[in-house]
Design a protein around this motif. Structure first.
Motif, PDB file in Angstrom:
ATOM      1  N   LEU A 128      43.601  43.141  32.838  1.00  0.00           N
ATOM      2  CA  LEU A 128      43.641  44.572  32.532  1.00  0.00           C
ATOM      3  C   LEU A 128      42.306  45.070  31.984  1.00  0.00           C
ATOM      4  CD1 LEU A 128      47.202  44.827  30.934  1.00  0.00           C
ATOM      5  CD2 LEU A 128      46.499  45.487  33.241  1.00  0.00           C
ATOM      6  N   VAL A 129      41.664  44.269  31.134  1.00  0.00           N
ATOM      7  CA  VAL A 129      40.365  44.663  30.596  1.00  0.00           C
ATOM      8  C   VAL A 129      39.324  44.750  31.705  1.00  0.00           C
ATOM      9  CG1 VAL A 129      38.480  43.943  29.085  1.00  0.00           C
ATOM     10  CG2 VAL A 129      40.838  43.793  28.288  1.00  0.00           C
ATOM     11  N   CYS A 130      39.330  43.764  32.599  1.00  0.00           N
ATOM     12  CA  CYS A 130      38.393  43.777  33.727  1.00  0.00           C
ATOM     13  C   CYS A 130      38.653  44.978  34.636  1.00  0.00           C
ATOM     14  CB  CYS A 130      38.506  42.473  34.506  1.00  0.00           C
ATOM     15  SG  CYS A 130      37.289  42.266  35.815  1.00  0.00           S
ATOM     16  N   CYS A 151      40.412  39.464  41.447  1.00  0.00           N
ATOM     17  CA  CYS A 151      39.466  38.516  42.047  1.00  0.00           C
ATOM     18  C   CYS A 151      38.490  37.963  41.026  1.00  0.00           C
ATOM     19  CB  CYS A 151      38.690  39.188  43.171  1.00  0.00           C
ATOM     20  SG  CYS A 151      39.711  39.791  44.542  1.00  0.00           S
ATOM     21  N   LEU A 152      38.219  38.713  39.963  1.00  0.00           N
ATOM     22  CA  LEU A 152      37.230  38.308  38.963  1.00  0.00           C
ATOM     23  C   LEU A 152      37.844  37.575  37.785  1.00  0.00           C
ATOM     24  CD1 LEU A 152      35.063  41.575  38.835  1.00  0.00           C
ATOM     25  CD2 LEU A 152      34.638  39.501  40.157  1.00  0.00           C
ATOM     26  N   THR A 153      39.139  37.745  37.562  1.00  0.00           N
ATOM     27  CA  THR A 153      39.763  37.173  36.370  1.00  0.00           C
ATOM     28  C   THR A 153      39.831  35.651  36.376  1.00  0.00           C
ATOM     29  OG1 THR A 153      41.068  39.170  36.025  1.00  0.00           O
ATOM     30  CG2 THR A 153      41.842  37.170  34.956  1.00  0.00           C
ATOM     31  N   GLY A 190      46.296  30.242  41.478  1.00  0.00           N
ATOM     32  CA  GLY A 190      47.650  30.575  41.905  1.00  0.00           C
ATOM     33  C   GLY A 190      48.286  31.647  41.047  1.00  0.00           C
ATOM     34  N   ILE A 191      47.990  31.624  39.739  1.00  0.00           N
ATOM     35  CA  ILE A 191      48.559  32.631  38.849  1.00  0.00           C
ATOM     36  C   ILE A 191      47.999  34.016  39.160  1.00  0.00           C
ATOM     37  CG2 ILE A 191      48.806  33.307  36.437  1.00  0.00           C
ATOM     38  CD1 ILE A 191      50.419  30.882  37.216  1.00  0.00           C
ATOM     39  N   ALA A 192      46.757  34.077  39.621  1.00  0.00           N
ATOM     40  CA  ALA A 192      46.154  35.369  39.958  1.00  0.00           C
ATOM     41  C   ALA A 192      46.702  35.954  41.253  1.00  0.00           C
ATOM     42  CB  ALA A 192      44.635  35.222  40.070  1.00  0.00           C
ATOM     43  N   PHE A 193      47.429  35.162  42.010  1.00  0.00           N
ATOM     44  CA  PHE A 193      47.976  35.635  43.284  1.00  0.00           C
ATOM     45  C   PHE A 193      48.859  36.869  43.113  1.00  0.00           C
ATOM     46  CE2 PHE A 193      50.627  35.329  47.102  1.00  0.00           C
ATOM     47  CZ  PHE A 193      49.667  35.111  48.074  1.00  0.00           C
TER      48      PHE A 193
END
Length: 257
Positions: A128-130, A151-153, A190-193
């Protein structure tokens, strides 16, 4: 012309550039790690940008090998985005597998709380911050900001090499922090998916209800939950099969390594 017989085709030029980069980095690896505190990924990225289409135009994965620039044949790889993405996916998969193998036995079952905290609230907050920074700096809409932030997290295991590798800086990091960072970096792709496809669903669907439906049914239940269940079943089955073969002496030492 006789010189056309020794003209480097794209594949040979790729082998030459990759081997030259690896040799150059090996010659100065200790200096780069201990003095500059850099790892391979940012240097490889810089080398790829310099050799890529935007600078020297030596490596051109998207160019088709038919009468390329200057009328020459075999002027590019002819791969396109799909093959490059699949090769990248395989490399990341191998690196994630290597991270899992290097972790201590039963690490996830003993430290699931700390890993869950890193992958849950901490990663969501960073996402969320990104997204907020992307929204403010680039004047993007909310869906685009969420997609870029997803994509950046994640911190890929490759990018964590500066801490996990054997360098002067890494010796100052306690092993428990190294293991936690290694486990988190192996899981967060995988969590960022779901984060990524939440933004994509909002971008591609006309209504919020349709986006929420696709994200919950397809992304969460089908791709994440069902895919994770299949992976757990396959991993457990092969783990027991390996233990069965090893306990009865059916497998040799090279097979275990």
């Amino acid at each position: 012309m006789v010189w056309s017989q020794i003209e480097a085709i794209p594949s040979h030029l790729t082998y030459l550039l990759l081997s030259a980069f690896l040799l150059a980095y090996t010659l100065f690896s200790t200096f780069i790690r201990n003095r500059l505190h850099l790892s391979e990924p940012p240097i490889a990225l810089l080398a790829g940008i310099i050799a890529g289409p935007q600078c020297l135009n030596l490596l051109t994965p998207e160019t088709w090998s038919v009468e390329g620039r200057g009328g020459r044949d075999n002027d590019g790889w002819g791969w396109g985005d799909n093959i490059v993405q699949e090769v990248t996916r395989v490399i990341v998969g191998i690196q994630v597998f290597a991270v899992a193998v290097e972790l201590p036995a039963h690490y996830m079952s003993r430290h699931w709380r700390s890993i869950g905290m890193m992958l849950g609230p901490v990663m969501a907050f960073g996402w969320l911050v990104c997204a907020l920074f992307v929204y403010i700096l680039f004047q993007a809409d909310v869906a685009t900001s969420l997609t870029i932030a997803a994509c950046l997290t994640p911190t890929d295991p490759v990018l964590a090499a500066s801490i996990l590798s054997n360098s002067k800086f890494s010796t100052r990091v306690p092993k428990r922090l190294k293991d936690m960072l290694s486990a988190e970096s192996g899981c967060n792709d995988g969590i960022a998916f779901p984060f990524l496809f939440l933004g994509l669903s909002i971008l591609t669907k006309s209504t919020a209800a349709a986006a929420a439906k696709e994200w919950f049914l397809i992304t969460l239940l089908w791709q994440c939950v069902f895919g994770l269940s299949i992976g757990l079943c396959i991993g457990t089955a092969f783990n027991r099969l390996l233990r069965f073969s090893d306990g009865r002496g059916y497998i040799d030492a090279p097979g275990l390594t």
